[in-house]
Design an enzyme around this catalytic site. Structure first.
Site, PDB file in Angstrom:
ATOM      1  N   TYR A  71      38.605  40.527  36.113  1.00  0.00           N
ATOM      2  CA  TYR A  71      38.242  39.157  36.475  1.00  0.00           C
ATOM      3  C   TYR A  71      37.064  38.774  35.600  1.00  0.00           C
ATOM      4  O   TYR A  71      36.073  39.513  35.548  1.00  0.00           O
ATOM      5  CB  TYR A  71      37.854  39.079  37.945  1.00  0.00           C
ATOM      6  CG  TYR A  71      38.968  39.498  38.876  1.00  0.00           C
ATOM      7  CD1 TYR A  71      39.831  38.550  39.439  1.00  0.00           C
ATOM      8  CD2 TYR A  71      39.181  40.837  39.178  1.00  0.00           C
ATOM      9  CE1 TYR A  71      40.864  38.934  40.287  1.00  0.00           C
ATOM     10  CE2 TYR A  71      40.220  41.238  40.020  1.00  0.00           C
ATOM     11  CZ  TYR A  71      41.052  40.275  40.570  1.00  0.00           C
ATOM     12  OH  TYR A  71      42.084  40.653  41.396  1.00  0.00           O
ATOM     13  N   HIS A  96      42.435  34.398  39.627  1.00  0.00           N
ATOM     14  CA  HIS A  96      43.387  35.428  39.184  1.00  0.00           C
ATOM     15  C   HIS A  96      42.732  36.317  38.144  1.00  0.00           C
ATOM     16  O   HIS A  96      41.874  35.875  37.382  1.00  0.00           O
ATOM     17  CB  HIS A  96      44.621  34.764  38.582  1.00  0.00           C
ATOM     18  CG  HIS A  96      45.504  34.141  39.608  1.00  0.00           C
ATOM     19  ND1 HIS A  96      46.327  34.885  40.411  1.00  0.00           N
ATOM     20  CD2 HIS A  96      45.670  32.858  39.979  1.00  0.00           C
ATOM     21  CE1 HIS A  96      46.968  34.081  41.237  1.00  0.00           C
ATOM     22  NE2 HIS A  96      46.585  32.839  41.000  1.00  0.00           N
ATOM     23  N   LYS A 149      49.263  37.375  32.555  1.00  0.00           N
ATOM     24  CA  LYS A 149      48.053  38.081  32.145  1.00  0.00           C
ATOM     25  C   LYS A 149      48.242  38.550  30.698  1.00  0.00           C
ATOM     26  O   LYS A 149      49.314  38.417  30.132  1.00  0.00           O
ATOM     27  CB  LYS A 149      47.801  39.283  33.067  1.00  0.00           C
ATOM     28  CG  LYS A 149      47.667  38.902  34.536  1.00  0.00           C
ATOM     29  CD  LYS A 149      47.331  40.085  35.404  1.00  0.00           C
ATOM     30  CE  LYS A 149      47.597  39.803  36.877  1.00  0.00           C
ATOM     31  NZ  LYS A 149      46.837  38.677  37.414  1.00  0.00           N
TER      32      LYS A 149
END
Lengths: 339, 339
Positions: free
Chosen positions: B274, B285, B316
Site C-alpha cells: 500500500y 487497494h 496490480k
C-alpha cells in the site's frame, strides 16, 4: 471452570458435557464430563468458557505445542463462520484419515449427526504438502500473517466430447516447432491442432505445431517429418528434459479422453483444455488450466494459492496432472472456496 | 526480385532501396540497394516481395538459422500491428543494446526518424532470461504454439507516503509467528503491523505479527521479545533459509520508503504493498505485488507470464525485488501489454 491435561486430551468434569458437548459440539462425552482435544480447549480458553488447563490460561496453553497456533486459527475461523467441527482423531470421527486434521459438519449439524461438510487439512504457508495427501480434503493454509486461504481439492473426472480423427500429413522440424507447409484443411479447423502461420484469422496456409503436438501426431502415425519421428521427442527432451515426456503423456491422455489441450502459457500453465471442440470458429471458453507434475510431487502452499487464484480470476479450474514415468496419471483439481 | 546472402546480411540491388527502405522501412540503404537483416529478408520472402535469397524460398530460408523462426514471428506481428521496426544491430540503430533484438518505431514513423516506441527482446518460452537484461525492454515471448506475449519491463521508482513511527511494545514468539498480548493501539490501526487475533473487524485485543514484521520491529528496537531478538531471525531462517534474510531486507526497504508491505500469499507473492496508509479503516487497494528474488536471478518466461497475468487480473503491478546479500535491491516491474 478448570480442566486438566491428561496425555493428549484435556478433561473437564462437572456439567462440562452438557455445556460443551451437548449444546455446542466440543469434545467427546465421558460420563458427565468431556474429553477435549487441545485445539478445542484452546478455543474454550480463548472464549473464557474455560478458565484454565492445569493452571494455564490461553496465552500459556497456546505455547505448549508449536502446531497448536495454526490449528487454533483455523478451528476458530470455522466456529466464527457458524460451523461445529471436531478434530479428526482416531475413535472420534468416522473414517479418520491421517492426512486430515479437522472434520467440519454442515451448518446446523454437529458431532451427534453423521454428516460431514468438509474434511480439512491445516498447513502453514511454509509447510510442503504431498499431492498424495490431497484430493478429498479442503486445505486450510494459514499464511504468515495468519490469514487463511481455503483450497478445495478433488479428484476430477476428465472427460470431453471432441470427436475428430486427423488425416495423414507431413511437415518440417524447425528449431523447437514444426511447420506443415500444406496441412489437411480440417487439422486446424476441426482438430484445433497447431496455429496458422498467418495468424488467428487465416483460413488456410501453413500450420505451425508445437513440439508436443507434433510428437503426438508422429507417434500416432499421422505425421511424417523430414527427420526421424524420434527426433521430435529428442528435441523436446533437449529443451525441457523429462518434463517433455510427462507433458507428452498428459497431452495424449487428454486427447484420448476427448478434450483438446492447447498451450496454457499465457496463464503460466502447461495446457488449457476445451472439453468439446466442434470447430475452431465456434470455440467456447477453455475450462481447465492443466499443470503437469511428477508423481510424488509435494506442493508449496504458495504455488497452490497462485495457481488457484489465477484460475479463479479467469473462471477456469486448476487441474494438476501427477504423472508417473509408467504413464499413469492422477488428476487433482484445486479451487479456492469460502466455507 | 532475388537477393544474395553476404555474411550476416542479405543484399538486394536494383530499385530495392526505394521499394523496401524508402517506402516501407526495411533494412539499411547501400547506394540504390539495401542491406537486409535475415529477419527482414524472411518477412519479404514470406510476403512474396522477394522471390529468393541465393535460390532459397521462404521455407528453405527459415531453416537456415534456429533463432530465425521466433524472431520472424515477432517481427511479423509488429508489422501486422502497423509498426515499422529494425533489427537492433550495431550501426543500424542508435544505442544498440546486446539485450535487445528489435527496435520498434512509433506508428507512422520509421528508421529515418529518431523516435523509438519499444526496444524488444525476443525469447522462446523455454529460454531463461537474466533479470539484468530487463528493465528497459519489452520482452516478446513466443510460446510453444507460436502465440506471443508482450511483457513491458521497467525500473520503477518505489516511493510511498506512509508516515508512522511505532511506539515500543513487547510480545511472545509462538512457533513461526509473534503475538503481542497488549499492543499499542496504533500499531495496527495506523501502522498496519500484524493482524488482530480476533480477526479483521476487531478494534483491540492481541495482535499477531509475522516473523518478518517481528524481526523488523525487533531490529529497529521497537519490539521486545520473550526471547533474544536474534531468535526471530533464526526462526525465519529455519523455515525459509536465506530467503528470509532477503525478505526482511525488502520489507525494511519498503517501509523506509513509506510503503506498507503486507503478505502477498493470496496472490502467490511475497508482499502486496500500500503506497499510503492513513488508517487501516480507510485502506485503499494495494498497488504492487512484490516478489523477492536473489540478485542475478534468471527468469523462466512462464513464471513471468503467470505473475504478470495474475497481477493484471487484480489491477496490480508485479514488482520483482532483486536482492543482493549486500542488501542492495534492484526493482523491476513487469506488465503485460498489447503493443
Amino acid at each position: 471452570m478448570d480442566a486438566t491435561l491428561d496425555g493428549d486430551v484435556v478433561r473437564a468434569g462437572g456439567d462440562a458435557r452438557q455445556r460443551f458437548y451437548d449444546s455446542r459440539g466440543y469434545g467427546r462425552p465421558t460420563g458427565s464430563g468431556v474429553a477435549l482435544a487441545p485445539v478445542e480447549a484452546a478455543h474454550l480458553l480463548y472464549r473464557d468458557d474455560l478458565d484454565a488447563v492445569d493452571g494455564m490460561g490461553f496465552r500459556e496453553f497456546l505455547a505448549t505445542d508449536d502446531r497448536l497456533v495454526i490449528r487454533f486459527l483455523v478451528y476458530k475461523d470455522f466456529r466464527e463462520r457458524g460451523f461445529y467441527l471436531s478434530p479428526a482423531r482416531e475413535d472420534w470421527v468416522a473414517d479418520p484419515d491421517p492426512a486430515t486434521d479437522l472434520v467440519v459438519y454442515p451448518q446446523g449439524k454437529g458431532p451427534w449427526d453423521d454428516e460431514v461438510r468438509y474434511r480439512v487439512r491445516v498447513a502453514g504457508e511454509r509447510e510442503s504438502v504431498p499431492a498424495t495427501d490431497l484430493g478429498g480434503v479442503v486445505l486450510a493454509v494459514v499464511d504468515e500473517e495468519s490469514e487463511i486461504t481455503y483450497l478445495e481439492t478433488t479428484r476430477p473426472a476428465i472427460e470431453g466430447g471432441t470427436d475428430y480423427d486427423p488425416s495423414h500429413t507431413s511437415g518440417d522440424l524447425l528449431a523447437d516447432r514444426v511447420v506443415l507447409w500444406d496441412p489437411p484443411q480440417n487439422l486446424y479447423e476441426r482438430g484445433f491442432f497447431g496455429q496458422r502461420l498467418a495468424g488467428r484469422g487465416a483460413e488456410d496456409g501453413p500450420l505451425q505445431l508445437s513440439l508436443v503436438e507434433a510428437a503426438h501426431l508422429a507417434r500416432e502415425g499421422i505425421l511424417d517429418l523430414d527427420v526421424d519421428p524420434a527426433a521430435v521427442v529428442e528435441r523436446g527432451r533437449e529443451v525441457e528434459g523429462e518434463r517433455f515426456d510427462r507433458r507428452l503423456t498428459v497431452y495424449a491422455a487428454l486427447r484420448s479422453k476427448g478434450l483438446v489441450p492447447k498451450t496454457g502459457f499465457k496463464f503460466g500453465a502447461d495446457f488449457r483444455t476445451y472439453s468439446t471442440v466442434e470447430t475452431v470458429e465456434n470455440l467456447g471458453h477453455s475450462e481447465n488450466l492443466v499443470r503437469v507434475l511428477p508423481a510424488g510431487y509435494a506442493f508449496g502452499p504458495r504455488e497452490l494459492s497462485l495457481d488457484a487464484r489465477l484460475a479463479g480470476g479467469v473462471h477456469k479450474r486448476t487441474v494438476f496432472a501427477l504423472t508417473a514415468s509408467s504413464g499413469a496419471i492422477d488428476w487433482l483439481a484445486v479451487e479456492r472456496i469460502r466455507p
